[in-house]
Scaffold this motif. Structure first.
Motif, PDB file in Angstrom:
ATOM      1  N   LYS A  58       0.621  -1.372   0.037  1.00  0.00           N
ATOM      2  CA  LYS A  58       0.148   0.122  -0.105  1.00  0.00           C
ATOM      3  C   LYS A  58       1.063   1.165   0.120  1.00  0.00           C
ATOM      4  O   LYS A  58       0.491   2.211  -0.932  1.00  0.00           O
ATOM      5  N   LEU A  59       1.953   1.102   0.822  1.00  0.00           N
ATOM      6  CA  LEU A  59       2.540   2.276   0.724  1.00  0.00           C
ATOM      7  C   LEU A  59       2.956   2.151  -0.611  1.00  0.00           C
ATOM      8  O   LEU A  59       3.538   3.505  -1.043  1.00  0.00           O
ATOM      9  N   GLU A  75       2.220   1.716  -3.302  1.00  0.00           N
ATOM     10  CA  GLU A  75       1.236   2.405  -4.261  1.00  0.00           C
ATOM     11  C   GLU A  75       1.155   3.401  -3.758  1.00  0.00           C
ATOM     12  O   GLU A  75       0.946   4.659  -5.333  1.00  0.00           O
ATOM     13  N   LYS A  76       0.943   3.899  -3.009  1.00  0.00           N
ATOM     14  CA  LYS A  76       0.157   5.140  -2.706  1.00  0.00           C
ATOM     15  C   LYS A  76       2.168   6.437  -3.184  1.00  0.00           C
ATOM     16  O   LYS A  76       1.818   7.249  -3.270  1.00  0.00           O
ATOM     17  N   THR A  77       3.342   5.683  -2.675  1.00  0.00           N
ATOM     18  CA  THR A  77       4.004   6.180  -3.391  1.00  0.00           C
ATOM     19  C   THR A  77       4.095   6.907  -4.786  1.00  0.00           C
ATOM     20  O   THR A  77       4.484   8.013  -5.145  1.00  0.00           O
ATOM     21  N   GLN A 134       2.021   6.524  -7.012  1.00  0.00           N
ATOM     22  CA  GLN A 134       0.371   7.476  -7.436  1.00  0.00           C
ATOM     23  C   GLN A 134       0.781   8.826  -6.822  1.00  0.00           C
ATOM     24  O   GLN A 134       0.873   9.966  -7.465  1.00  0.00           O
ATOM     25  N   GLN A 135       2.041   9.051  -6.244  1.00  0.00           N
ATOM     26  CA  GLN A 135       2.639  10.849  -5.201  1.00  0.00           C
ATOM     27  C   GLN A 135       3.395  11.219  -6.699  1.00  0.00           C
ATOM     28  O   GLN A 135       3.488  12.453  -7.211  1.00  0.00           O
TER      29      GLN A 135
END
Length: 639
Positions: free
Chosen positions: A389-390, A392-394, A396-397
């Motif tokens: 998840k981290l 994927e979030k990174t 996306q950022q």
């Protein structure tokens, strides 16, 4: 310098450097050079600052007009940063004679080689991001024109610094992603080895070597414990050191390490090692030693066993290997140089320790291993899910930053075109006016061009300022009674005359009874002007623009419809964003900056209204409808 032309030209050069330079240091150095040459100073220095709390420079661009003139750079950088913080709330700081300036006014000690200095603090996102400074070796009276020019180019330099900040943020995020992926691969390898192999030594060697390599550590070893009392658990007897035998089950050293003293004694009693005893007493916290200073704070003189050899390996991280309250051993990493252990390193070590502990239990009993493996695997899976998840979030950022970077490039390109084209026309008209013997008719023509292009530049700047004023909620309201019926009819007639050549007709459908509302007349007029201008731009030739007004209870709903190429679903979501223009607009040579609809939305919100847009397609043509909802009575409490 000729203030306006020179500032615009410098801004254009800086924009080109931002777009074309290969790295941040080159960008800053080239920008410092063109500014130094333009201002004809001895030195020009640009500093990118991390934050007001940190006085260290993140990046520096320095240019010197004469290589024979030496200047101590580090003291200069420190003084410039201190001056920037001291004059952060001011637009600039200028000293005509540095050596004659009183100390209480200058506040810092500049190098003796500096005779005069002009500096402009740079702001980005509401924070100090750096400073651009112009320095002369001799005292110099800074003119108003020089100061105004420095303030003018500061915006372009601030954009360059924002680009550098974004580049560094993207690089940092990419490094985090790569490190996370490397750690995840390591955990996966140890997990697979634990599942597929019953050889505990192989698992130890794999876990130790891969962990040390991932963290760039020079030495590591794993200690296993065998208790005299098999029922002993540290959590139940926290202040008691058990009787146990320690065994060095696995050792690893980097082949490039300058120290090559391997462990000779493979077994010893816990009572012989003071550090092992402390590790048991401090369970479950790891023991972390960064350098000789940390060593001096610990009572390591009691350590009599040579296994740790702190003279050769002063940095140490020692993590207990644990299962259900029982310490099974320790995993130890050491470095021959001081090493500040980071939180992510210790977190990885903890994950590795979990897997090694599982392997130890697996080798002791096959019955217990199945339940323990399931439990540890579940824990690991949750950990991997969090990491995924981290990740994927990174990702996306990073995608978001790339999109922002693309929007920035589009903005720079649009503004470059909108600023340069009128300036080019104005410059050409001026040159033509200077030709001898020009007729009065041609003079009038070129003066009209100058006036038109100048008005276009002024309108663009006014729109930017108005938008900023609205977004910062500093715009004033002048509420009065407005006859919407008369205002719409007048505007529609003027626009019908304006678009005569295109064959557009404007049809107004509204109640016969005059509609009067309480609002800001100037804001409402600007909204209607922009919406009708937008409708005229994108309408098909010889088509009709419908303006429909209806009165519902305490609201007025106004719809403006036109037929044309339409708006894509992707563009509808961003139609009111600043500097955002629909796809294909540039190819169709439709003029605009992407500010009009953004300004409309801000103005609508300013008068407590609402606006929406829709685009539908039928018979090969699209209909675009802007729906404006306004209150009859203005409520000050909602502003």
């Amino acid at each position: 310098m000729q203030h306006q032309q020179e500032s615009a030209h410098l801004g254009y050069q800086i924009n080109q450097i931002i777009l074309n330079a290969c790295d941040d240091q080159t960008r800053l150095r080239e920008i410092a050079q063109i500014l130094g040459e333009a201002f004809q100073v001895d030195w020009c220095t640009i500093i990118v600052m991390t934050s007001p709390q940190h006085t260290s420079a993140q990046a520096v661009g320095h240019w010197c007009a004469n290589r024979d003139i030496t200047l101590p750079l580090q003291p200069l950088l420190l003084s410039l940063q201190q001056l920037t913080l001291a004059y952060a709330e001011s637009q600039k700081f200028a000293f005509d004679n540095v050596q004659a300036t009183p100390a209480q006014e200058l506040t810092v000690q500049l190098p003796l080689e500096v005779g005069a200095i002009l500096g402009v603090p740079l702001w980005y996102d509401g924070k100090i991001s750096g400073v651009v400074s112009f320095l002369r070796a001799q005292p110099h009276c800074w003119s108003e024109e020089e100061i105004e020019s420095a303030l003018a180019v500061a915006t372009s330099v601030a954009i360059a610094i924002a680009q550098i900040t974004q580049n560094r943020l993207i690089a940092s995020l990419q490094q985090q992603v790569e490190t996370s992926a490397q750690y995840q691969t390591l955990i996966n390898q140890i997990t697979m080895a634990s599942r597929s192999s019953l050889d505990l030594n192989q698992i130890f060697q794999l876990a130790l070597s891969r962990t040390a390599q991932a963290l760039k550590i020079e030495r590591g070893f794993i200690i296993t414990l065998k208790y005299t009392d098999l029922r002993f658990k540290v959590r139940q007897q926290q202040n008691k050191v058990p009787k146990a035998t320690a065994t060095v089950a696995c050792e690893w050293q980097c082949s490039n390490s300058e120290v090559n003293n391997y462990i000779r004694t493979r077994q010893f009693s816990i009572s012989e090692s003071w550090l092992c005893q402390q590790a048991l007493l401090n369970f479950p916290q790891p023991i972390v030693i960064n350098n000789q200073e940390d060593l001096s704070q610990l009572n390591l003189a009691q350590e009599t066993h040579p296994i740790f050899d702190f003279q050769a390996w002063p940095a140490l991280a020692m993590l207990p290997l644990e299962n259900q309250g029982m310490v099974l051993g320790f995993i130890v990493l050491q470095h021959s140089c001081p090493h500040p252990w980071q939180a992510d390193e210790l977190a990885l070590l903890e994950l590795v320790g979990t897997q090694v502990s599982t392997a130890i239990i697996q080798s002791q009993t096959l019955r217990q291993v199945q339940s323990l493996v399931d439990e540890r695997t579940a824990q690991l899976q949750r950990s991997l899910e969090v990491q995924a998840k981290l990740y994927e979030k990174t990702r996306q950022q990073i995608d978001q930053l790339r999109q922002l970077n693309q929007l920035k490039d589009e903005f720079v390109s649009t503004m470059n075109h909108e600023l340069r084209t009128p300036l080019t026309s104005m410059s050409l008209a001026i040159r033509m006016l200077r030709q001898p013997g020009i007729s009065a008719e041609r003079q009038a023509k070129y003066l009209d061009i100058l006036e038109q292009q100048c008005s276009q530049e002024i309108n663009l700047i006014n729109d930017l300022l108005k938008l900023q004023e609205l977004e910062s909620h500093k715009a004033l309201l002048n509420v009065e009674s407005v006859n919407l019926t008369a205002q719409l009819q007048n505007i529609a007639r003027s626009f019908e005359d304006k678009w005569t050549e295109k064959g557009l007709t404007f049809v107004v459908d509204m109640p016969k009874t005059p509609l009067v509302l309480q609002t800001d007349a100037e804001s409402l007029n600007r909204i209607l002007q922009e919406l009708l201008t937008n409708a005229g731009k994108y309408s098909e030739p010889n088509s009709r623009i419908d303006i429909q007004v209806r009165h519902y209870n305490d609201q007025i709903v106004l719809q403006i419809k036109n037929r044309g190429s339409g708006i894509s679903a992707e563009d509808v979501a961003h139609i009111f964003d600043k500097f955002r223009r629909g796809k294909g607009v540039t190819q169709q040579a439709i003029q605009g900056t992407g500010l009009g609809l953004a300004l409309v939305k801000c103005l609508v919100q300013h008068i407590n209204g609402a606006i929406a847009v829709s685009s539908t397609t039928s018979d090969g043509s699209s209909e675009v409808c802007f729906k404006l909802t306004l209150p009859l009575t203005f409520d000050q409490a909602q502003t």
